[in-house]
Scaffold this motif. Sequence first.
Motif, short mmCIF file in Angstrom:
data_model
loop_
_atom_site.label_atom_id
_atom_site.label_comp_id
_atom_site.label_asym_id
_atom_site.label_seq_id
_atom_site.Cartn_x
_atom_site.Cartn_y
_atom_site.Cartn_z
N VAL A 62 0.86 -1.20 0.00
CA VAL A 62 0.00 0.00 0.00
C VAL A 62 0.89 1.25 0.00
CG1 VAL A 62 -1.84 -1.20 1.27
CG2 VAL A 62 -0.15 0.17 2.54
N PRO A 63 0.33 2.41 -0.36
CA PRO A 63 1.13 3.64 -0.29
C PRO A 63 1.53 3.95 1.15
CG PRO A 63 -0.84 3.97 -1.65
CD PRO A 63 -1.00 2.65 -0.96
N GLY A 64 2.65 4.65 1.34
CA GLY A 64 3.02 5.12 2.67
C GLY A 64 1.97 6.08 3.20
N LEU A 65 1.87 6.17 4.52
CA LEU A 65 0.81 6.98 5.13
C LEU A 65 1.33 8.40 5.42
CD1 LEU A 65 -0.72 4.36 7.59
CD2 LEU A 65 -0.94 4.53 5.11
N VAL A 66 0.37 9.33 5.47
CA VAL A 66 0.72 10.75 5.60
C VAL A 66 0.09 11.33 6.87
CG1 VAL A 66 0.57 13.01 4.49
CG2 VAL A 66 0.75 10.94 3.08
N ASP A 67 0.93 11.86 7.74
CA ASP A 67 0.46 12.53 8.96
C ASP A 67 0.52 14.04 8.71
OD1 ASP A 67 -0.13 13.53 11.45
OD2 ASP A 67 1.26 12.21 12.53
N LEU A 68 -0.64 14.67 8.56
CA LEU A 68 -0.66 16.10 8.22
C LEU A 68 -0.49 17.01 9.43
CD1 LEU A 68 -3.37 16.95 5.51
CD2 LEU A 68 -0.90 16.82 5.27
N ASP A 117 10.99 6.10 16.22
CA ASP A 117 9.69 5.44 16.24
C ASP A 117 8.91 5.73 14.95
OD1 ASP A 117 10.39 4.42 18.62
OD2 ASP A 117 8.85 5.41 19.81
N LEU A 118 9.07 6.93 14.43
CA LEU A 118 8.39 7.28 13.17
C LEU A 118 8.91 6.38 12.03
CD1 LEU A 118 6.29 9.50 13.05
CD2 LEU A 118 8.01 11.02 12.07
N VAL A 119 10.20 6.17 12.01
CA VAL A 119 10.79 5.32 10.96
C VAL A 119 10.21 3.91 11.04
CG1 VAL A 119 12.93 4.22 10.17
CG2 VAL A 119 12.91 6.66 10.71
N LYS A 120 10.03 3.39 12.24
CA LYS A 120 9.54 2.01 12.40
C LYS A 120 8.07 1.86 12.04
CE LYS A 120 12.58 1.02 16.27
NZ LYS A 120 12.54 1.28 17.70
N GLY A 121 7.32 2.95 12.05
CA GLY A 121 5.87 2.90 11.82
C GLY A 121 5.50 3.09 10.36
N PRO A 122 4.19 3.19 10.07
CA PRO A 122 3.72 3.18 8.68
C PRO A 122 3.72 4.53 7.96
CG PRO A 122 1.84 3.14 10.16
CD PRO A 122 3.07 3.12 11.03
N ASN A 123 4.06 5.62 8.65
CA ASN A 123 4.00 6.93 7.98
C ASN A 123 5.30 7.17 7.21
OD1 ASN A 123 1.84 6.93 9.71
ND2 ASN A 123 2.57 8.61 11.00
N THR A 324 -2.38 10.02 20.96
CA THR A 324 -1.36 9.27 21.70
C THR A 324 -0.44 8.46 20.78
OG1 THR A 324 -3.05 7.57 21.97
CG2 THR A 324 -2.69 9.05 23.83
N HIS A 325 -0.88 8.18 19.55
CA HIS A 325 -0.10 7.30 18.67
C HIS A 325 0.20 8.00 17.34
CE1 HIS A 325 -1.71 4.46 21.54
NE2 HIS A 325 -0.89 3.53 21.08
N THR A 326 1.39 7.77 16.81
CA THR A 326 1.73 8.42 15.55
C THR A 326 1.15 7.68 14.33
OG1 THR A 326 3.80 7.20 15.55
CG2 THR A 326 3.90 9.49 16.31
N SER A 327 0.82 6.39 14.47
CA SER A 327 0.40 5.61 13.29
C SER A 327 -0.87 6.16 12.66
CB SER A 327 0.15 4.15 13.68
OG SER A 327 -0.56 3.52 12.62
N ILE A 328 -0.80 6.42 11.36
CA ILE A 328 -1.99 6.90 10.65
C ILE A 328 -2.95 5.75 10.33
CG2 ILE A 328 -2.76 8.09 8.51
CD1 ILE A 328 -1.80 10.02 10.75
N PHE A 329 -2.51 4.49 10.42
CA PHE A 329 -3.50 3.40 10.40
C PHE A 329 -4.44 3.54 11.58
CE2 PHE A 329 -0.65 0.38 7.82
CZ PHE A 329 -1.43 0.52 6.69
#
Length: 427
Positions: A62-68, A117-123, A324-329
């Motif tokens: 899937v495409p990478g996720l975007v945290d705006l 942590d951002l690198v390890k996650g889906p964004n 509380t969580h950075t994951s955009i999923f």
Amino acid sequence: MFDTQSFVLKGDICFSTDPQTLKTIPDGYLVCLDGRCAGAFSQLPGQYQNLPLLDCAGKLIVPGLVDLHVHAPQYSYRALGMDLELLEWLETHTFPEESKYRDVAYARKMYPRFVEDLVKGPNTRACIFATVHNDATLHLMDLLEDSGLCTMVGKVNMDRNSPDSLREADAQASLDATRDWLGRLAGRYQRTKPILTPRFVPSCTDELMQGLGQIQKEYHLPVQSHLSENPSEIAWVQELCPQSRFYGDAYRMFGLFGGADCPTIMAHCVYSSDEEVELMKQQGVFIAHCPASNTNLASGIAPVRRYLTEGIPTGLGSDVAGGTHTSIFRTMADAIQVSKLRWRLQDNSLAPLTAAEAFYLGTLGGGAFFGKVGTFLTEYDFDALVIDDSRYTPQGSRSIPERLERTLYLSDDRDLKHKFAAGRQLF
Ligand code: GUN
Ligand code: FE
């Protein structure tokens, strides 16, 4: 690991082309050429046969996720003080913590945790608030650049209504610091861009806003801020800026509210009036919908269905530490859930979001702020995730849209096998 920006991924491909349309290609081929997507195919076209191929058969691509919308310095105290509303929470938790970043040694200790942590996650992309401090902000930008993520980062501006330990001395000091920051970062980064960041109207005098409008015109910079998040905040803005017709007008007055040369993100928009919505539409202002933050700080529920219907550009924000969580999923699942509560309890004319719509918001919806980002159409930047969903969905048991829906709710960093941002493999 690929050390080239031209390669092929094979797996179960899934991406949005508009809010309602989810394209799926089972056991397909996704081609990256020089960091850009060259298409997704059922059969690999002949001209790509010689590219290196990573076989991820059975895995989701899937495409990478975007945290705006996310606050890097707030990562350190997330999930604290969630019994307060916005203005008290800022006073009690946010401002004291952000004050600590005056000391660059503190930034050196804390920012790596956020970036790692951002690198390890889906964004793969994020629009990030730092703090008012230049040294700490540049350190954050250095870390982000090295990480391979693609981000926009703002040195925050604030010259009123905050403690002495954090507030900048006056408008001129804040503007001078902004120019100094822009001078120091010029030519230093490829993947890390500056974005003007007046915190919100209560933190910025008219003189500061005026000066930022001037800098925006000179440097053609994008802008990010907060808008219509909480009832007390909105009432306060009306007192502080009586000449504005509504909250968003207090940014527009200073040339900080969208338009062709001023791409702008406004976080929240929970209580935007019809006039405010109309102006955002006219100006192409992006909305960062932050459902977890709006729940934690009891701010309310933004009418995202309305924004989608009216064609206002909208994406998702984690708003850590409101969220509380950075994951955009996770944010996608939150957006669906709060939309149901809004529909049931507040306004049954606005249908809840579907999983496909939430996925669109967290990929192509927010990605559009970065240009051609957030889908697998040709020419788009190659941001991709490879997800092994077999931990929660046995292989062969479900369709790709069903697997995607379960991934929004059930996946975590363990399930992410590979991640690519603008053609570069992060892992
Ligand atoms: N409004 C002004 N500053 C902030 C912040 O740090 N977080 C949130 N959620 N809203 C804000
Ligand atoms: Fe915020």
